[in-house]
Design a protein around this motif. Structure first.
Motif, short mmCIF file in Angstrom:
data_model
loop_
_atom_site.label_atom_id
_atom_site.label_comp_id
_atom_site.label_asym_id
_atom_site.label_seq_id
_atom_site.Cartn_x
_atom_site.Cartn_y
_atom_site.Cartn_z
N PRO A 1 26.69 -10.00 -4.42
CA PRO A 1 27.09 -8.60 -4.57
C PRO A 1 28.18 -8.45 -5.62
O PRO A 1 28.81 -9.41 -6.04
CB PRO A 1 27.61 -8.24 -3.17
CG PRO A 1 28.11 -9.54 -2.63
CD PRO A 1 27.22 -10.61 -3.20
N LEU A 2 28.39 -7.19 -6.02
CA LEU A 2 29.38 -6.89 -7.03
C LEU A 2 30.17 -5.65 -6.64
O LEU A 2 29.60 -4.69 -6.09
CB LEU A 2 28.70 -6.61 -8.38
CG LEU A 2 29.61 -6.12 -9.51
CD1 LEU A 2 30.46 -7.25 -10.04
CD2 LEU A 2 28.78 -5.50 -10.63
N SER A 3 31.47 -5.68 -6.92
CA SER A 3 32.29 -4.48 -6.76
C SER A 3 33.36 -4.48 -7.84
O SER A 3 34.22 -5.36 -7.86
CB SER A 3 32.93 -4.43 -5.37
OG SER A 3 33.71 -3.26 -5.24
N SER B 1 30.23 4.79 -6.76
CA SER B 1 30.75 5.66 -5.72
C SER B 1 32.13 6.18 -6.12
O SER B 1 32.83 5.55 -6.92
CB SER B 1 30.85 4.92 -4.37
OG SER B 1 31.73 3.82 -4.48
N GLN C 1 29.66 -14.50 -11.50
CA GLN C 1 29.00 -14.36 -10.21
C GLN C 1 27.61 -14.98 -10.26
O GLN C 1 26.92 -14.89 -11.27
CB GLN C 1 28.86 -12.88 -9.85
CG GLN C 1 30.16 -12.15 -9.54
CD GLN C 1 30.71 -12.50 -8.19
OE1 GLN C 1 31.56 -13.38 -8.08
NE2 GLN C 1 30.21 -11.83 -7.17
N LEU D 1 22.34 -1.15 -10.30
CA LEU D 1 23.71 -0.85 -9.98
C LEU D 1 23.83 0.50 -9.30
O LEU D 1 22.94 1.35 -9.40
CB LEU D 1 24.55 -0.84 -11.27
CG LEU D 1 24.52 -2.12 -12.10
CD1 LEU D 1 25.12 -1.88 -13.47
CD2 LEU D 1 25.26 -3.23 -11.37
N SER D 2 24.95 0.71 -8.61
CA SER D 2 25.25 2.00 -8.02
C SER D 2 26.73 2.28 -8.22
O SER D 2 27.52 1.39 -8.57
CB SER D 2 24.91 2.02 -6.53
OG SER D 2 25.68 1.05 -5.83
N ILE E 1 34.07 3.33 -8.30
CA ILE E 1 33.65 1.96 -8.01
C ILE E 1 32.22 1.74 -8.48
O ILE E 1 31.34 2.59 -8.26
CB ILE E 1 33.75 1.68 -6.49
CG1 ILE E 1 35.23 1.78 -6.06
CG2 ILE E 1 33.20 0.30 -6.16
CD1 ILE E 1 35.43 1.68 -4.56
N GLU F 1 36.32 -2.05 -9.67
CA GLU F 1 37.11 -0.87 -9.32
C GLU F 1 37.86 -0.31 -10.53
O GLU F 1 38.33 -1.05 -11.39
CB GLU F 1 38.11 -1.21 -8.21
CG GLU F 1 38.82 -0.01 -7.65
CD GLU F 1 39.48 -0.27 -6.31
OE1 GLU F 1 39.15 -1.30 -5.68
OE2 GLU F 1 40.31 0.55 -5.90
N SER G 1 29.02 -0.90 -8.13
CA SER G 1 28.58 -1.89 -7.16
C SER G 1 27.16 -2.36 -7.43
O SER G 1 26.39 -1.68 -8.11
CB SER G 1 28.63 -1.32 -5.75
OG SER G 1 29.90 -0.83 -5.42
N SER G 2 26.86 -3.50 -6.85
CA SER G 2 25.49 -3.98 -6.79
C SER G 2 25.32 -4.79 -5.51
O SER G 2 26.24 -5.51 -5.11
CB SER G 2 25.16 -4.84 -8.00
OG SER G 2 23.88 -5.41 -7.86
N LYS G 3 24.16 -4.70 -4.89
CA LYS G 3 23.91 -5.50 -3.69
C LYS G 3 23.47 -6.91 -4.07
O LYS G 3 23.82 -7.89 -3.41
CB LYS G 3 22.85 -4.83 -2.83
CG LYS G 3 23.29 -3.52 -2.20
CD LYS G 3 22.20 -2.92 -1.33
CE LYS G 3 22.68 -1.62 -0.71
NZ LYS G 3 21.62 -0.97 0.12
#
Lengths: 109, 111
Positions: free
Chosen positions: A18-20, A67, A13, A64-65, A75, A22, A77-79
């Motif tokens: 952004p990143l997701s 959820s 990337q 990072l975050s 999951i 799973e 994630s990152s914006k």
């Protein structure tokens, strides 16, 4: 049988994208789920863990975050990705012992 | 000082050798000790799981824990090329599930 799935296996990337990632588990309910990052020479660093839907604990401040929208889904994630977010990300499901997913190798370019 | 210290290697041995892998730790609250094997580009898989001090044997693998010295070992007998991997020690205190990992030792078993 109880299994843990993680995808994608590899991801490249650009910085700022952004990143997701799973992680899902099968064959169990209300699992304790963990996200780790593994960098060369630094071992596994715990990023987040969750004991139930909507419950997230963060171990280190970072870009990072995480959820937990469903019982068996976790999951990461990152914006906006940074170069320093590159690494091998592992999801783990914990009962008495840890079971790890197959990992996602993220390269931020 | 890191809570868990592990020599990163690489460690190269001939096939059939006895391999000794070690970790030291500083937190006296650790009671559960594990060894994971990780092949390249894969997630770690649990090899051995021990509680408190003592030895545990499983086939060619033996785990030893010496809590008085804060030292744990994994021995691999009759090592095989398929044992080539990174070996991670991990440990946790009595309450909760948070594991603290060593950095891993890279092992190569050569024909």
């Amino acid at each position: 049988s109880q299994t843990i799935h993680q995808w994608p296996a590899t991801l490249v990337q650009p910085v700022g994208s952004p990143l997701s990632l799973e992680c899902t588990v099968e064959g169990t309910s209300n699992p304790n789920l963990y996200w780790y990052r593994q960098a060369a020479g630094r071992g596994l660093q715990l990023l987040f863990y969750s004991v139930g839907i909507g419950q997230i604990s963060s171990e280190v401040p970072q870009n990072l975050s995480a959820s937990r929208p469903q019982d068996r889904q976790f999951i990461l994630s990152s914006k906006k990705l940074l170069l320093s977010d590159s690494g091998f990300y592992l999801c783990a499901w914990v009962t008495v012992r840890y079971t790890f997913g197959s990992g996602t190798r993220l390269t931020v370019v | 000082q890191k809570e868990v210290e592990q020599d990163p290697g690489p460690l190269s041995v001939p096939e059939g050798a006895i391999v000794s892998l070690n970790c030291t730790y500083s937190n006296s609250a650790f009671q559960y000790f594990m060894w994971y094997r990780q092949y390249s580009r894969k997630g770690p898989e649990l090899l051995m799981y021990t509680y408190s001090s003592g030895n545990k044997e499983d086939g060619r693998f033996t785990a030893q824990v010496d809590k008085s010295s804060k030292y744990i070992s994994l021995f691999i007998r009759d090592s095989q090329p398929s044992d080539s991997a990174t070996y991670l020690c991990a440990m946790k205190a009595g309450g909760g599930n948070k594991l603290t990992f060593g950095t891993g030792t890279q092992l190569k078993v050569e024909l």
